[in-house]
Design an enzyme around this catalytic site. Sequence first.
Site, PDB file in Angstrom:
ATOM      1  N   LYS B  93      24.896 -14.258  -4.432  1.00 57.54           N
ATOM      2  CA  LYS B  93      23.647 -14.981  -4.170  1.00 57.54           C
ATOM      3  C   LYS B  93      23.792 -15.733  -2.851  1.00 57.54           C
ATOM      4  CE  LYS B  93      20.633 -18.259  -6.688  1.00 57.54           C
ATOM      5  NZ  LYS B  93      20.552 -19.091  -7.926  1.00 57.54           N
ATOM      6  N   SER B 169      16.320 -18.427 -10.244  1.00 56.41           N
ATOM      7  CA  SER B 169      16.398 -18.135  -8.828  1.00 56.41           C
ATOM      8  C   SER B 169      17.410 -17.039  -8.461  1.00 56.41           C
ATOM      9  CB  SER B 169      16.773 -19.409  -8.078  1.00 56.41           C
ATOM     10  OG  SER B 169      18.059 -19.844  -8.444  1.00 56.41           O
ATOM     11  N   SER B 193      18.726 -20.470 -13.998  1.00 54.97           N
ATOM     12  CA  SER B 193      18.613 -19.555 -12.854  1.00 54.97           C
ATOM     13  C   SER B 193      19.528 -18.338 -12.904  1.00 54.97           C
ATOM     14  CB  SER B 193      18.858 -20.310 -11.547  1.00 54.97           C
ATOM     15  OG  SER B 193      17.669 -20.901 -11.101  1.00 54.97           O
TER      16      SER B 193
END
Lengths: 485, 521
Positions: B93, B169, B193
Amino acid sequence: MDYEVVIGLETHIQLNTQTKIFCACKADSWNDAPNTNICPVCTGMPGVLPVLNRTVVEKGVLLAVAMNADTPPVSYFDRKNYFYPDLPKGFQISQFDCSLAKGGWLDLPMPATDKDPAYVRRVRIHKLHIEEDAGKTKNESVGGYSRRLIDFNRCGVPLVEMVTEPDLRSADEAAQYLTRLRQLLRWIGVSEADMEKAHLRCDANVSIRPVGADYLNTKTEIKNVNSIEAVRAAITKEVERQKAEYAAGRKIESWTLEWDEDSQSLKKMRSKETEADYRYFREPDLLPVYLSDAWKAEILAGFPELPLARRARFISAYGLPEYDADILTGERSLSDYFEQAIAAYGGDPKRASNWLLNDVMRLLNESGLTAGELKLTPAYLAKIIKLVDDGIINTNTGKSLLEKVNRSGQSPDEIVETEGLAKVSDDSALRAVAESIVAENPKEVESYKSGKVGLMGWFVGQLMRQMGGKADAPKARAIFEELLQ
Amino acid sequence: MKLHELTALEITQKIKARQVSAEEVLDAHLRRIEAVDGLPGRLDGDSSAEPSKVHAFITLTAERARAQARAVDEKLAAGQDLGPLAGVPVTVKDIFCVEDTPSTAASKILANFNAPYTATAVERMEAAGAVILGKVNLDEFTYGSSNESSAFQPAPRNPWDTSRVPGGSSGGSAASVAAYEAPLSLGTDTAGSIRQPAAFCGVVGMKPTYGRVSRYGLIAFGSSLDCPGPLSRTVADSALMLQTIAGADPRDATAVTVPVPDYVAELEKGVRGLKIGLSPEYFQITYLDAVTGKLETQPVPDVMKNAVLDAAQRLAAMGAEIVENVPMPHTRYGIPAYFVISRVEAASNLHRFDGVKYGYRAQAGITDLRSMYRRTRAEAFGPQPKLRILMGMYVSAAQYSEQYYNRALRVRSLLRRDFDEAFAKVDLLLTPTTPTSAFPIGGLYGDSVLMQYADQLTVPGNHAGVPGISIPAGLDADGLPIGIQFLGPDFSEDIILRASRAYEVATESESWRQAKPALAE
């Protein structure tokens, strides 16, 4: 109207740890080129985290205890949020409502003056906490544009912020507070406390009020005072200004003032309209600081007698004058030296003090060493004083012996032995030299005999010179008096 | 079996057995990315470009990956020991710093930022032989549940239905794993997330105990809530990755020193004797009606509830004891408290992005320092960071912090107490992960309050710091994945993984287990 001066001091003390408070960069960047002593952590790169240097807590606890403050078993770090280019994270990691120390005070011995007798001023501590330093900003003008240059070297240097209550009543008291604080910081070994190097920084809050009033008038804050003398001068100037303002029927406004060392004057930096909101909250990246009893005991193991207590004891236990006690406790190594010397000496402490203040202090000043670093150990000093006391050597020989011992590290006995420095008090040796002097100087003998008795000093001096200063002067004098009858 | 469909464990086994080289594995994944990912996200990119592609990536670091793969192959050739992730392709990420690699947080303000150091979790995977494919997309600074707020467009799409969001996210992470672009991804979970996009994309996603995995190098959102963790297609792969990244870190004071158990070795021990709780508060969503201001309660859709009940039955059949009606009375306060706490921390964490040291700096209209700050932040932060700064500044202001921030901290203690009391009675809680399956792109964006209800069942775990996992539990009527969640007490990752593995075994022959996202190559 008679006014009373009300002063509170805010000090920032740079702790003398090896590394910074939250990263492994070295703490001291004195003389380093800008931005050479930095890492992702102290420059606030995205994603970095602080890790607490335990030594910072330990030095903070030492100072708190030395300031008679309480140290709660748990304290926290908080974020103080504000924007400034030399604050790379946009917040300073500090302590807010639950800091390392609570309370505290320092008793300042104020010496007697022409007007006033000596007295003691107790200064209470309003807060004491640990925090990280910010960087340095340098403003410069290039081609009509101003720009800021930022040096991050100082970011993350460990500080103690210590703020007094408004308990100081004169510029002299403020100067005395800083003098005593600097002495204390060095004594307990937590800071080099060099104001010129900004190890010890001071802002002064100053107001005046009619004598007898118990309210506080509007204060001004003086920043950028980089020496004790500057603090004294700046406060004196500001007090004069405030008196003049009141006398002219004007009000004091809550200004921040800057001391200009070159012109010895105060300049207005800004008006303080409202208190900034730093939106303090607990620093989530650090754990609470748990000061266990065991850790505290470990920190305080070997905690020294503090300078003011030692000063009082030197006066009461050794009968020293305040002057001597003050100088001998000015620095911890010197005071330890004194105590070791008088223990080895066993004689009158005042006599040892005289030797120290006159002769040892000169060696220290010339060498730049601390007392503990001298080759002239306290035991050697004691031995030399005893040699003089016992009449083995005379005072002048004693003083030169001091330097010889300090140069070589040899014991005084050895040097006296190998260089034959012991005083000659053997009658026959003295008599032989005296007789030859009398024989070789008929004119002086004549004069003496005709009544110029002042020449006795000349005869003794001749003998001393011939015997390399080692002669027992009173004995030599007696022999001459006999020969010249 | 195609190479890109292998699990991480299978890859390490085949490489060690010299059946395949790390470079071949890498090439297979690079081809897959080439085939299905499409344009990487970029600043000012077209959000509607290539609507049938996944768009998981922001930065593909193929050369770096090739060097790492070759190093693994050379080690093997030299007869040296290989690490536990040897040759396994991993996506990261783009909220983690990786040295000399753009580390953007999916924000314009960091678009030009090359990190000078590598995050601990990434460094540990690299040391274990992992091959880092690159950085995948996310909501700007992780602020969102759909990935639509990324400043790098096109944003990731759900591989199961590219007209839908992947969740967020960690949307790029979940999408890249679901699309077989990588068997593993490193994500972060502040309110769900990792778990919510894992549920939306039909993969496994684990939020470890707070402090289990170092946060060093993770660009912070809510520092007291953020947890790095694994996403993978199988439970065993998450166990393998967690094993590698967990553990104390001298660079993170909040990373705990509790020893890391052998999660993989524990996996097959089953659920016999485990007490697994079901809580009524986790079968409903409670929210304030935006118009009337009234507190409303809605049950989660039957498909979610039934997936949980079915899982409970299967686990009971394997020897677990199911405990119903475990009270979790403060669950509904999780989101309001999260809104306050996370935004106070976020506003402060965003202070450093000021145009002074790195990242974007406004060029035009600068008259002084203040205008430089203002323009830089106005031009380079998207709406989500701005909203969070505004709210965070407000609720931490001196005159409001008692009313909001300190109160939220007290609520947080109550949430923690719910878990403490529950885990005094049961070993694990079993719940739906999300109240819905993946929503359509554009459906909820802009209404950040409503979007946050996607987190209502996950955020209490972040408040309490306890670990949780989302595992795939079937497909809904639209063919979209749904997830179920296990929550456990501090450092119970081994038990959570065991229970998850047991469920995987119990559903092995279900037809949905064979389903794959239909992506046009």
